[in-house]
Design an enzyme around this catalytic site. Structure first.
Site, PDB file in Angstrom:
ATOM      1  N   GLY A  65      38.859  40.767  41.703  1.00 30.15           N
ATOM      2  CA  GLY A  65      40.078  41.032  40.954  1.00 30.15           C
ATOM      3  C   GLY A  65      39.811  41.040  39.461  1.00 30.15           C
ATOM      4  N   GLN A  91      41.685  40.356  30.642  1.00 29.72           N
ATOM      5  CA  GLN A  91      40.226  40.210  30.770  1.00 29.72           C
ATOM      6  C   GLN A  91      39.451  41.393  30.209  1.00 29.72           C
ATOM      7  OE1 GLN A  91      40.469  39.092  35.143  1.00 29.72           O
ATOM      8  NE2 GLN A  91      38.766  37.828  34.476  1.00 29.72           N
ATOM      9  N   CYS A 150      35.803  33.495  38.542  1.00 28.74           N
ATOM     10  CA  CYS A 150      36.529  34.410  37.668  1.00 28.74           C
ATOM     11  C   CYS A 150      35.509  35.161  36.827  1.00 28.74           C
ATOM     12  CB  CYS A 150      37.462  33.595  36.768  1.00 28.74           C
ATOM     13  SG  CYS A 150      38.391  34.590  35.592  1.00 28.74           S
ATOM     14  N   LEU A 151      35.726  36.468  36.659  1.00 24.01           N
ATOM     15  CA  LEU A 151      34.765  37.263  35.884  1.00 24.01           C
ATOM     16  C   LEU A 151      34.709  36.819  34.421  1.00 24.01           C
ATOM     17  CD1 LEU A 151      35.325  40.826  37.392  1.00 24.01           C
ATOM     18  CD2 LEU A 151      33.378  39.312  37.753  1.00 24.01           C
ATOM     19  N   HIS A 211      45.634  34.259  41.519  1.00 22.93           N
ATOM     20  CA  HIS A 211      44.700  34.147  40.382  1.00 22.93           C
ATOM     21  C   HIS A 211      44.967  35.238  39.341  1.00 22.93           C
ATOM     22  CE1 HIS A 211      40.486  33.283  38.795  1.00 22.93           C
ATOM     23  NE2 HIS A 211      40.777  34.437  38.216  1.00 22.93           N
ATOM     24  N   GLU A 212      45.151  36.481  39.809  1.00 19.39           N
ATOM     25  CA  GLU A 212      45.351  37.597  38.867  1.00 19.39           C
ATOM     26  C   GLU A 212      46.726  37.531  38.188  1.00 19.39           C
ATOM     27  OE1 GLU A 212      42.718  39.001  38.026  1.00 19.39           O
ATOM     28  OE2 GLU A 212      41.608  38.273  39.763  1.00 19.39           O
ATOM     29  N   HIS A 237      46.625  35.186  35.390  1.00 14.92           N
ATOM     30  CA  HIS A 237      46.025  35.790  34.185  1.00 14.92           C
ATOM     31  C   HIS A 237      47.088  36.472  33.326  1.00 14.92           C
ATOM     32  CE1 HIS A 237      41.708  35.344  34.171  1.00 14.92           C
ATOM     33  NE2 HIS A 237      41.584  35.739  35.417  1.00 14.92           N
TER      34      HIS A 237
HETATM   35 CO    CO Z   1      39.994  35.593  36.703  1.00 13.75          CO
END
Ligand code: CO
Length: 169
Positions: free
Chosen positions: A46, A51, A92-93, A134-135, A138
């Site tokens: 995701g 991000q 998480c990226l 999670h997304e 964000h």
């Molecule tokens: Co993330």
């Protein structure tokens, strides 16, 4: 399509609230494509607007169930129902190499707009539910480390500091 630069933890944009998207323009469609490409190339499940430095309510998800691509683009997503709790490992990226257990809802229903400006709902369970929560977090300036116990979070912050010092962040 283009691979975008992923913002890492420490950048204040990750803490900003995002703006709703009112109209699906050509630019939004290109952004969605680029976000998907960036997510796939980074081996993530995701990716959210902040991000990639965009403070808009857009995120992409693909949990690659059965190894098949099933890209999901969610505009202005909100959780409208949730049930049961589950603890799953999460990454998480924006936190490369950091994985921690986080408690989430095991099932969520999310309402969102798709790229054709249709309002849709999706129900996710397990890994998909985790990714959706999670997304969407964000998009509200919330990060997965916010769920950790204070002592655990301190350890993570320390590790990130160490990596930053080593030019490894
Ligand atoms: Co993330």
């Amino acid at each position: 399509m283009a691979k975008l630069t992923i913002v890492k933890y420490g950048d204040s944009i990750l803490r900003n609230k995002t703006k709703p998207i009112v109209k699906i323009t050509k630019e939004i469609k290109i952004l969605a494509d680029d976000m998907l490409e960036t997510m796939y190339k980074s081996c993530g499940a995701g990716l959210a607007g902040p991000q990639v430095g965009i403070s808009l309510k857009i995120c992409v998800i693909d949990i690659l169930s059965n190894g098949k691509k099933n890209p999901l683009v969610l505009i202005n997503p909100t959780i409208i129902d949730s049930a049961n709790k589950i603890i799953l490992e999460e990454g998480c990226l924006s936190f490369p190499g950091i994985f921690e257990n986080v408690q989430r809802f095991d099932t969520v229903t999310v309402e969102y707009m798709d790229l054709n400006e249709n309002i849709k709902q999706i129900q996710g369970q397990g890994f998909l539910a985790k990714a959706l929560q999670h997304e969407i977090d964000h998009l509200n300036g919330k990060l997965f480390i916010d769920y950790l116990q204070p002592w655990k979070r301190k350890l993570v912050e320390k590790e990130i500091k160490r990596r930053k010092k080593g030019g490894n962040w």
